[in-house]
Design a protein around this motif. Structure first.
Motif, PDB file in Angstrom:
ATOM      1  N   LYS A 285       0.845  -1.187   0.000  1.00  0.00           N
ATOM      2  CA  LYS A 285       0.000   0.000   0.000  1.00  0.00           C
ATOM      3  C   LYS A 285       0.881   1.238   0.000  1.00  0.00           C
ATOM      4  O   LYS A 285       1.581   1.513   0.973  1.00  0.00           O
ATOM      5  CB  LYS A 285      -0.910   0.017   1.212  1.00  0.00           C
ATOM      6  CG  LYS A 285      -1.897   1.196   1.177  1.00  0.00           C
ATOM      7  CD  LYS A 285      -2.852   1.160   2.340  1.00  0.00           C
ATOM      8  CE  LYS A 285      -3.836   2.322   2.244  1.00  0.00           C
ATOM      9  NZ  LYS A 285      -4.758   2.373   3.386  1.00  0.00           N
ATOM     10  N   VAL A 286       0.890   1.996  -1.100  1.00  0.00           N
ATOM     11  CA  VAL A 286       1.751   3.161  -1.257  1.00  0.00           C
ATOM     12  C   VAL A 286       1.012   4.249  -2.015  1.00  0.00           C
ATOM     13  O   VAL A 286      -0.048   4.006  -2.606  1.00  0.00           O
ATOM     14  CB  VAL A 286       3.041   2.798  -2.038  1.00  0.00           C
ATOM     15  CG1 VAL A 286       3.874   1.799  -1.268  1.00  0.00           C
ATOM     16  CG2 VAL A 286       2.722   2.261  -3.425  1.00  0.00           C
ATOM     17  N   ASP A 287       1.582   5.429  -1.993  1.00  0.00           N
ATOM     18  CA  ASP A 287       1.207   6.470  -2.955  1.00  0.00           C
ATOM     19  C   ASP A 287       2.053   6.194  -4.193  1.00  0.00           C
ATOM     20  O   ASP A 287       3.284   6.354  -4.158  1.00  0.00           O
ATOM     21  CB  ASP A 287       1.525   7.848  -2.372  1.00  0.00           C
ATOM     22  CG  ASP A 287       1.141   8.989  -3.317  1.00  0.00           C
ATOM     23  OD1 ASP A 287       1.320   8.821  -4.537  1.00  0.00           O
ATOM     24  OD2 ASP A 287       0.705  10.034  -2.822  1.00  0.00           O
ATOM     25  N   PRO A 288       1.452   5.744  -5.307  1.00  0.00           N
ATOM     26  CA  PRO A 288       2.268   5.312  -6.460  1.00  0.00           C
ATOM     27  C   PRO A 288       3.166   6.423  -6.987  1.00  0.00           C
ATOM     28  O   PRO A 288       4.291   6.173  -7.406  1.00  0.00           O
ATOM     29  CB  PRO A 288       1.221   4.870  -7.486  1.00  0.00           C
ATOM     30  CG  PRO A 288      -0.064   5.486  -7.035  1.00  0.00           C
ATOM     31  CD  PRO A 288       0.007   5.581  -5.557  1.00  0.00           C
ATOM     32  N   GLY A 289       2.707   7.671  -6.968  1.00  0.00           N
ATOM     33  CA  GLY A 289       3.540   8.768  -7.466  1.00  0.00           C
ATOM     34  C   GLY A 289       4.756   8.984  -6.576  1.00  0.00           C
ATOM     35  O   GLY A 289       5.880   9.171  -7.065  1.00  0.00           O
ATOM     36  N   ARG A 290       4.538   8.964  -5.245  1.00  0.00           N
ATOM     37  CA  ARG A 290       5.660   9.143  -4.331  1.00  0.00           C
ATOM     38  C   ARG A 290       6.610   7.949  -4.365  1.00  0.00           C
ATOM     39  O   ARG A 290       7.824   8.092  -4.232  1.00  0.00           O
ATOM     40  CB  ARG A 290       5.132   9.346  -2.897  1.00  0.00           C
ATOM     41  CG  ARG A 290       4.301  10.608  -2.716  1.00  0.00           C
ATOM     42  CD  ARG A 290       5.109  11.849  -3.025  1.00  0.00           C
ATOM     43  NE  ARG A 290       4.315  13.072  -2.848  1.00  0.00           N
ATOM     44  CZ  ARG A 290       4.739  14.270  -3.164  1.00  0.00           C
ATOM     45  NH1 ARG A 290       5.939  14.417  -3.706  1.00  0.00           N
ATOM     46  NH2 ARG A 290       3.966  15.329  -2.983  1.00  0.00           N
ATOM     47  N   PHE A 291       6.047   6.736  -4.551  1.00  0.00           N
ATOM     48  CA  PHE A 291       6.915   5.559  -4.676  1.00  0.00           C
ATOM     49  C   PHE A 291       7.820   5.693  -5.900  1.00  0.00           C
ATOM     50  O   PHE A 291       9.025   5.413  -5.834  1.00  0.00           O
ATOM     51  CB  PHE A 291       6.055   4.300  -4.785  1.00  0.00           C
ATOM     52  CG  PHE A 291       6.849   3.032  -4.946  1.00  0.00           C
ATOM     53  CD1 PHE A 291       7.308   2.345  -3.848  1.00  0.00           C
ATOM     54  CD2 PHE A 291       7.168   2.542  -6.210  1.00  0.00           C
ATOM     55  CE1 PHE A 291       8.060   1.185  -3.991  1.00  0.00           C
ATOM     56  CE2 PHE A 291       7.913   1.389  -6.367  1.00  0.00           C
ATOM     57  CZ  PHE A 291       8.360   0.711  -5.251  1.00  0.00           C
ATOM     58  N   GLN A 292       7.238   6.135  -7.026  1.00  0.00           N
ATOM     59  CA  GLN A 292       8.057   6.311  -8.233  1.00  0.00           C
ATOM     60  C   GLN A 292       9.090   7.429  -8.041  1.00  0.00           C
ATOM     61  O   GLN A 292      10.188   7.378  -8.603  1.00  0.00           O
ATOM     62  CB  GLN A 292       7.155   6.623  -9.445  1.00  0.00           C
ATOM     63  CG  GLN A 292       6.234   5.493  -9.849  1.00  0.00           C
ATOM     64  CD  GLN A 292       6.983   4.223 -10.233  1.00  0.00           C
ATOM     65  OE1 GLN A 292       8.141   4.276 -10.667  1.00  0.00           O
ATOM     66  NE2 GLN A 292       6.332   3.069 -10.069  1.00  0.00           N
ATOM     67  N   GLN A 293       8.758   8.437  -7.225  1.00  0.00           N
ATOM     68  CA  GLN A 293       9.723   9.505  -6.934  1.00  0.00           C
ATOM     69  C   GLN A 293      10.940   8.942  -6.190  1.00  0.00           C
ATOM     70  O   GLN A 293      12.087   9.284  -6.489  1.00  0.00           O
ATOM     71  CB  GLN A 293       9.047  10.599  -6.100  1.00  0.00           C
ATOM     72  CG  GLN A 293       9.954  11.785  -5.795  1.00  0.00           C
ATOM     73  CD  GLN A 293       9.236  12.867  -5.001  1.00  0.00           C
ATOM     74  OE1 GLN A 293       8.034  12.793  -4.766  1.00  0.00           O
ATOM     75  NE2 GLN A 293       9.979  13.881  -4.585  1.00  0.00           N
TER      76      GLN A 293
END
Length: 723
Positions: free
Chosen positions: A599-607
């Motif tokens: 469970k993540v914020d996908p945009g922040r994970f990609q950052q």
């Protein structure tokens, strides 16, 4: 033939002479050994004093340099400046008040003033308007005017025209927009500030302490000598260590001629310390009469004991010979007396040795404690088990604005804020203090006038004479807090103001590259592409700065979703392949897929992944591949590793790698690009998503493995627990 009694008497006489010589030789060896030990002890103490003085001087000079930087920045805060602008910005009451505030920050600063290009005083911290005064003949003005490469200059000590007192000056050149000389900012430093400090730690006035410029010119001294101020000493111990021996620190014993004593050159011990950051040298000197005083006292005791032993042995053997003459049958008694005399001598020698050692150790311990306690830059207070103050150092009393008589014996609750907890209650509320006996924290404290200030506290407990005691170290962090707020506000404001025009510039360049303005020559397109690439880099920098400020303010938004980890990693690898290709590096997703949900914020994970992958690509050798590997640590946790085979991370940089603006090698980092914010932002993002970030590296040339860890989501019911 000689009788047995005569033979015994002769043998006894020879033995007595031997014992006397042995006692004399033992005493001589002991005196010599103690002499060497005393010299080595004082060498260590003198070196410790010089190091402490150098550290204190560096801190004080750092305050003066900071004030100088602030004044220069206040003047040079716009693109276009000249001499007219200098006069306009500084010749007003607000600028005078600003200078007065900077001066009040440190008691060592005597005055701050600004000169124009002709050496005329424009404004000063003492009075407004400034008196009509020209300082064109001063060495600091001529140096700054004639040498554009000289940034900061420390002048000779000289008599101030305004006060008539000795002062040395720290100056900074002011340069106009076109590189022309427009004036000088000068800070006057009072040598008497250092003299007063040196007097307090000069071993009750027995030591000589000097502050010299790196060309061996006297700037300050205790005892004060007006005839030495501003003069070069090219014959003393400082010159020998720094110039002749090419050393930055050292302790020597010398009888070389020194300027302060004219024709007299006493034997002395000098500890020299060159300051690393400033063109200054510390000299701590004590004469032979001081550092050999204890040895001479001890030597007199040893000589007295040895003399007594010789007398005792002599008397004993005279008595023995007289007894032998009267009766040979008394031989057994005489032998017993000799044995007892030898035992007494050994016990006396051992007792003297133990006593000398204990006295030396007690004196060394007391001297070290007093030197550290009295000269520490941070406030120190010692508290008994009832909460009463036993002792405070000068720094503590300065922070709280109390005299020593006002605080001794008072309970620490008298110095706590209204409705606040005292130091012992505050410490006991931390589990760390209860378990380990020490704690480090920040809290508000109250001065004598009732004003509150933020303080950094370190509280430790210890046992003395069977009773519990507490040691508290206090540091006033008001200035640090103020600077942090100013920095944050400045970065946030500048970043917001830059992003809007930069977005327009990047968009316009992108449209031009897309052909909206028609065809351009190849050379022009190449230049436009470079501009577009750099505008994107600048946009990333501004976004990093804004993210950093959002994190500090707790305003970074997160939108959580449950995703397959393998899909997130494939997206990250694909998104960063073009960046890697430009560096002739590849990115490979290695190993078997980990079929786990996170469970993540996908945009922040990609950052976060973009930060790790871009760093790995920049430091990988050309032709190599950056490996991305996922593996399950347990049924509850999964790890993603980004591995490169580049130069690795220096071992001494490990403690600060996740701090903001930290870069292992500034020159290399500039070549590779980067702001030093990416890893700090990534760590904050991972903490917000209940994960961790770390790395493994054995040092330079061994490559690096950065990793992130996340909790595994087993079903939709885990959402509430993770969020």
């Amino acid at each position: 033939m000689k009788s047995k009694g005569q033979q015994t008497a002769r043998l006894a006489t020879a033995l007595g002479i031997f014992l006397v010589l042995t006692i004399i030789a033992s005493a001589a060896v002991s005196v010599w050994a103690l002499h060497q030990q005393e010299i080595e002890k004082w060498k260590e103490q003198s070196e410790a004093f010089s190091l402490m003085l150098a550290e204190n001087t560096s801190q004080q000079m750092g305050t003066a340099y900071l004030a100088l930087d602030n004044v220069v920045e206040r003047i040079q805060d716009r693109w276009t400046i000249d001499e007219d602008y200098l006069r306009g910005v500084s010749k007003n009451i607000d600028f005078h008040q600003m200078l007065a505030e900077k001066k009040s920050l440190s008691s060592q600063i005597d005055v701050i003033f600004v000169l124009d290009a002709k050496g005329t005083v424009i404004v000063n911290s003492r009075s407004f308007p400034s008196p009509d005064m020209n300082l064109e003949e001063r060495d600091y003005f001529r140096t700054q005017r004639d040498d554009a490469s000289n940034k900061t200059y420390v002048s000779n000590s000289l008599i101030s025209k305004a006060t008539g007192k000795w002062t040395f000056f720290i100056s900074r050149r002011l340069t106009g927009s076109d590189g022309e000389f427009i004036g000088v900012v000068v800070i006057g430093v009072s040598p008497s500030f250092y003299s007063r400090f040196y007097e307090k730690i000069s071993l009750s006035g027995l030591a000589t302490i000097s502050l010299l410029r790196d060309d061996f010119t006297f700037l300050a001294r205790w005892p004060e000598r007006d005839d030495l101020m501003g003069k070069q000493n090219l014959s003393g111990s400082t010159y020998i260590v720094v110039h002749d021996q090419k050393r930055k620190s050292g302790v020597i014993i010398t009888d070389s001629k020194r300027m302060a004593d004219n024709d007299v050159s006493p034997t002395r011990m000098a500890a020299i310390q060159v300051l690393d950051k400033y063109p200054l040298i510390i000299n701590f000197t004590i004469e032979e009469a001081i550092y050999l005083a204890d040895w001479r006292k001890t030597s007199r005791v040893i000589v007295a004991v040895a003399t007594g032993s010789v007398v005792a042995v002599t008397v004993a053997f005279i008595l023995l010979l007289s007894l032998l003459k009267r009766r040979e049958t008394d031989l057994q008694v005489t032998r017993e007396l000799k044995r007892q005399a030898e035992v007494i001598n050994r016990k006396q020698a051992q007792l003297l040795q133990d006593l000398t050692k204990q006295q030396r150790e007690l004196k060394e311990a007391a001297d070290r404690f007093q030197a550290v306690f009295q000269s520490a830059a941070d406030g120190i207070v010692m508290i008994d088990q009832e909460g009463r103050i036993e002792a405070t150092n000068p720094a503590w009393r300065h922070i709280y604005s109390y005299d020593e008589e006002e605080v001794r014996g008072k309970n620490v609750r008298h110095f706590s804020p209204p409705n606040g907890r005292d130091l012992l209650e505050l410490a006991s509320s931390h589990a760390e203090f209860v378990q380990l006996g020490s704690v480090h924290m920040e809290d508000e404290r109250m001065r004598k006038d009732g004003s509150l200030f933020p303080a950094e506290l370190s509280i430790s407990k210890y046992t003395f004479s069977g009773e519990q005691r507490y040691l508290v170290i206090v540091r006033d962090i008001s200035e640090r807090r103020r600077m942090d707020r100013m920095k944050s506000e400045f970065i946030s404001t500048v970043s917001h103001e830059l992003r809007t025009p930069l977005t327009a510039i990047r968009g316009a360049l992108g449209l031009v590259l897309g052909g909206i303005a028609g065809d351009f020559p190849a050379k022009a397109l190449e230049l436009i592409a470079i501009a577009h690439k750099n505008s994107e880099s600048l946009t990333r920098l501004i976004n990093d700065l804004l993210d950093s400020q959002k994190i500090e303010a707790g305003k970074m938004d997160f939108s959580y979703e449950i995703w397959p980890l393998d899909d997130l990693l494939k997206t990250a690898v694909q998104a960063n392949q073009a960046f890697a290709a430009n560096l002739n590096v590849g990115i490979r997703l290695s190993g078997a897929p980990v079929l786990a949900l996170v469970k993540v914020d996908p945009g922040r994970f990609q950052q976060v992944m973009a930060n790790l992958l871009s760093n790995a690509c920049k430091y990988s050798p050309q032709g190599e591949n950056v490996q991305v590997v996922a593996r399950a640590l347990s049924t509850e946790r999964v790890r993603v590793e980004v591995i490169d085979y580049g130069s690795g991370i220096p071992i001494d940089f490990k403690q600060q790698i996740f701090q903001k603006f930290s870069q292992a090698d500034s020159s290399d980092s500039r070549a590779k690009g980067g702001t030093g914010l990416g890893l700090a932002i990534s760590k904050s993002i991972m903490q917000q998503m209940h994960g961790e970030i770390g790395y493994q590296s054995n040092g330079v040339a061994d490559g690096t493995c950065f990793y992130i860890e996340l909790p595994v989501v087993h079903d939709q019911s885990d959402q509430a627990e993770i969020a």
